[in-house]
Scaffold this active site. Sequence first.
Site, PDB file in Angstrom:
ATOM      1  N   ASN A   1       0.857  -1.198   0.000  1.00 38.34           N
ATOM      2  CA  ASN A   1       0.000   0.000   0.000  1.00 38.34           C
ATOM      3  C   ASN A   1       0.885   1.237   0.000  1.00 38.34           C
ATOM      4  O   ASN A   1       2.110   1.136   0.008  1.00 38.34           O
ATOM      5  CB  ASN A   1      -0.962  -0.036   1.198  1.00 38.34           C
ATOM      6  CG  ASN A   1      -0.209  -0.093   2.511  1.00 38.34           C
ATOM      7  OD1 ASN A   1       0.534   0.809   2.853  1.00 38.34           O
ATOM      8  ND2 ASN A   1      -0.390  -1.185   3.247  1.00 38.34           N
TER       9      ASN A   1
ATOM     10  N   ASP B   1      -4.727  -6.172   5.550  1.00 39.67           N
ATOM     11  CA  ASP B   1      -5.729  -6.971   6.265  1.00 39.67           C
ATOM     12  C   ASP B   1      -5.719  -8.418   5.783  1.00 39.67           C
ATOM     13  O   ASP B   1      -6.100  -9.316   6.511  1.00 39.67           O
ATOM     14  CB  ASP B   1      -7.115  -6.354   6.071  1.00 39.67           C
ATOM     15  CG  ASP B   1      -7.210  -5.005   6.777  1.00 39.67           C
ATOM     16  OD1 ASP B   1      -6.682  -4.907   7.899  1.00 39.67           O
ATOM     17  OD2 ASP B   1      -7.778  -4.052   6.200  1.00 39.67           O
TER      18      ASP B   1
ATOM     19  N   LYS C   1       7.229 -18.731  -9.163  1.00 38.33           N
ATOM     20  CA  LYS C   1       6.698 -17.593  -9.906  1.00 38.33           C
ATOM     21  C   LYS C   1       5.516 -18.068 -10.751  1.00 38.33           C
ATOM     22  O   LYS C   1       5.622 -19.091 -11.450  1.00 38.33           O
ATOM     23  CB  LYS C   1       7.791 -17.014 -10.795  1.00 38.33           C
ATOM     24  CG  LYS C   1       7.350 -15.742 -11.458  1.00 38.33           C
ATOM     25  CD  LYS C   1       8.421 -15.158 -12.355  1.00 38.33           C
ATOM     26  CE  LYS C   1       7.807 -14.038 -13.182  1.00 38.33           C
ATOM     27  NZ  LYS C   1       8.519 -13.762 -14.394  1.00 38.33           N
TER      28      LYS C   1
ATOM     29  N   ASP D   1      -4.796  -9.427  13.355  1.00 41.59           N
ATOM     30  CA  ASP D   1      -4.946  -8.003  13.627  1.00 41.59           C
ATOM     31  C   ASP D   1      -4.083  -7.683  14.846  1.00 41.59           C
ATOM     32  O   ASP D   1      -4.414  -8.057  15.978  1.00 41.59           O
ATOM     33  CB  ASP D   1      -6.424  -7.659  13.875  1.00 41.59           C
ATOM     34  CG  ASP D   1      -6.635  -6.153  13.888  1.00 41.59           C
ATOM     35  OD1 ASP D   1      -5.862  -5.442  14.570  1.00 41.59           O
ATOM     36  OD2 ASP D   1      -7.556  -5.684  13.206  1.00 41.59           O
TER      37      ASP D   1
ATOM     38  N   LYS E   1     -14.416   1.721  15.612  1.00 39.82           N
ATOM     39  CA  LYS E   1     -13.167   0.938  15.573  1.00 39.82           C
ATOM     40  C   LYS E   1     -12.478   0.922  16.930  1.00 39.82           C
ATOM     41  O   LYS E   1     -11.947  -0.094  17.359  1.00 39.82           O
ATOM     42  CB  LYS E   1     -12.231   1.521  14.512  1.00 39.82           C
ATOM     43  CG  LYS E   1     -11.047   0.651  14.214  1.00 39.82           C
ATOM     44  CD  LYS E   1     -10.272   1.138  13.024  1.00 39.82           C
ATOM     45  CE  LYS E   1     -11.007   0.916  11.723  1.00 39.82           C
ATOM     46  NZ  LYS E   1     -10.277   1.400  10.565  1.00 39.82           N
TER      47      LYS E   1
ATOM     48  N   LYS F   1     -11.677  -2.678  18.392  1.00 42.87           N
ATOM     49  CA  LYS F   1     -10.268  -3.105  18.515  1.00 42.87           C
ATOM     50  C   LYS F   1      -9.835  -3.204  19.974  1.00 42.87           C
ATOM     51  O   LYS F   1      -8.815  -3.800  20.268  1.00 42.87           O
ATOM     52  CB  LYS F   1      -9.356  -2.107  17.800  1.00 42.87           C
ATOM     53  CG  LYS F   1      -9.657  -1.935  16.321  1.00 42.87           C
ATOM     54  CD  LYS F   1      -8.730  -2.743  15.484  1.00 42.87           C
ATOM     55  CE  LYS F   1      -8.907  -2.439  14.009  1.00 42.87           C
ATOM     56  NZ  LYS F   1      -8.028  -3.223  13.175  1.00 42.87           N
TER      57      LYS F   1
HETATM   58  O1  C5P Z   1      -9.101  -2.322  10.693  1.00 44.23           O
HETATM   59  P1  C5P Z   1      -8.143  -1.302  10.173  1.00 44.23           P
HETATM   60  O2  C5P Z   1      -7.068  -1.887   9.302  1.00 44.23           O
HETATM   61  O3  C5P Z   1      -8.798  -0.115   9.530  1.00 44.23           O
HETATM   62  O4  C5P Z   1      -7.454  -0.735  11.509  1.00 44.23           O
HETATM   63  C1  C5P Z   1      -6.468   0.216  11.500  1.00 44.23           C
HETATM   64  C2  C5P Z   1      -5.614   0.108  12.745  1.00 44.23           C
HETATM   65  O5  C5P Z   1      -5.371  -1.261  13.037  1.00 44.23           O
HETATM   66  C3  C5P Z   1      -4.251   0.716  12.590  1.00 44.23           C
HETATM   67  O6  C5P Z   1      -3.831   1.181  13.857  1.00 44.23           O
HETATM   68  C4  C5P Z   1      -3.402  -0.448  12.121  1.00 44.23           C
HETATM   69  O7  C5P Z   1      -2.040  -0.261  12.440  1.00 44.23           O
HETATM   70  C5  C5P Z   1      -4.011  -1.580  12.911  1.00 44.23           C
HETATM   71  N1  C5P Z   1      -3.959  -2.889  12.263  1.00 44.23           N
HETATM   72  C6  C5P Z   1      -3.169  -3.864  12.802  1.00 44.23           C
HETATM   73  N2  C5P Z   1      -3.131  -5.112  12.236  1.00 44.23           N
HETATM   74  C7  C5P Z   1      -3.886  -5.386  11.148  1.00 44.23           C
HETATM   75  C8  C5P Z   1      -4.704  -4.399  10.596  1.00 44.23           C
HETATM   76  C9  C5P Z   1      -4.718  -3.147  11.174  1.00 44.23           C
HETATM   77  O8  C5P Z   1      -2.488  -3.601  13.786  1.00 44.23           O
HETATM   78  N3  C5P Z   1      -3.830  -6.585  10.612  1.00 44.23           N
END
Ligand code: C5P
Length: 400
Positions: A213, A281, A290, A307, A340, A344
Site C-alpha cells: 500500500n 488486512d 513464480k 490483527d 473501531k 479493537k
Molecule cells: O481495521 P483497520 O485496518 O482499519 O485498523 C487500522 C488500525 O489497526 C491501525 O492502527 C493499524 O495499524 C491496525 N492494524 C493492525 N493489524 C492489522 C490491521 C490493522 O495492527 N492486521
Amino acid sequence: MAALSLDGRRVLLIVSGGIAAYKALELVRLLRKDNAGVRAVLTRRGAEFITPLSLQALCEDRVYTDLFSLTDESEMGHIQLSRSADLLVVAPASADLLAKMAAGIADDLATTILLATDKPVIVAPAMNVRMWQHAATVANIAVLRARGIVVIGPDEGPMACGEFGPGRLAEPAAIFAAVRDFFGKSGALAGRHVIVTSGPTYEPIDPVRYIANRSSGRQGHAIAQALAANGARVTLVSGPVTLADPPGVVSIHVETAREMHAAAAAALPANVAIFCAAVADWRVDASDRKIKKSGTVPTISLVENPDILSDISHRANGRPGLVIGFAAETENLVANATAKRLRKGCDWIVANHVGAGSDVMGGTDNEVVLITQDGAEPWQRASKSAIADKLVSRIIKALS
Ligand code: C5P
C-alpha cells in the site's frame, strides 16, 4: 544530562574472555559505589583470566558461570537472569562473543541471556587490532549497532599482544559514564518503553510479486523520533520504507503482517503501544514458484492476517497501559473510527481521512481527529512531525 546516581538501577555485567577481563572488576567497583545493583556472568573463557571469587567479592550476589550448571538453572534460570536487570553490559566483549551475538547463537549462559533478553545492551569490545579491523568483526558490529546495541570503544593504544591500534577495552570510567548516560536520559518519558509500528506491509503473491500500500512510514517514524526525544526507550517495528532509522530508537525491519505481529509481540512488555502501520488486512495464499503467464488469468485467494492492534489491545496479560491505533477512512471518519476504537479494544484512535484527493498517505502533512473515550477532537492540519509532537505531549499528559 547525567543521572544523579545509579541508585537501585540493576546492571547485569557479562565478562567474556580476554586479558582486559581484570578491568571488569574496576567497573563493578564504580557501579557499586554509585549504588547500582550488579549481577555478573563470567564466561568460561573469562574465567581463565579472572576468578569468579574476585568478581563475587565486589558484586551483591553470587557470580553466574555456565548455562549447563544445574545449580545456576535451579536458582535462577537464564531467562529470569536476562529479565532481572534494567541494562546488560558486556565488558570485555570478545570478537567471538560479538560474532555469536550478531548471529543469534546461544551456546552458553552469556550468549543465551543475550539472545533471550528484552533489555537494552551496551558492549565494550576488546581484542587484537587485526581482529577488530577484520571484515567479519566490522560486519558484526554494524549488525549489532543496527539492532540498537550501544558500542563503547575500543580505545587505541599499545596492546598486551605487543601491537598498537584500536582494540583496547575502553577505560572502566568511560564504560561507567556510558551506563550513567543511559540511565540519565532525561525527558518526561524516561524509563518508559514504547512500541511503534510504522509503514506498509508487503504480502507476497509469489517469490517476485507482492501486494503493498502507499504508506511511507513518515507518521510512524516521526512518532518514534518524538518519543525518543522525550526520553522514551522506543522499539520501532517498520515495514519496508525508504526512510532512515530514527536516531536513538531500536528499529526492527519486517515485511509481512505476520512478521510485524511477531516482532511487536516480542517487544512486549511496554508502557505504550502505537500501531501506526498500514497493515495489510489480507495476505495471499502465496505460491512458492513464480506464477507463469499461461493464457488464463490466475486467481489469487486471500487469507485474513492477524490483527496486531486488536490482539495486543485484548491481551489479558501484558497489555500496555495505553494502546493507540490509527484509522485511515475514506468516509464517515468519526463514526467509523469511534466504532473501531471499541471493536479493537484500544484506548485512542488517531483517525485520518484518506479519500480521493487526499495526500495524507505517503505525504508530509496530516489532518487527524483524535478519538478517545471522551469523544472526537479534530486537530488542525500540520506536518507529520508536528502531529507526532502533539500526540507525544498527549501521551505524556495521560501517563502523568
Ligand atoms: O481495521 P483497520 O485496518 O482499519 O485498523 C487500522 C488500525 O489497526 C491501525 O492502527 C493499524 O495499524 C491496525 N492494524 C493492525 N493489524 C492489522 C490491521 C490493522 O495492527 N492486521
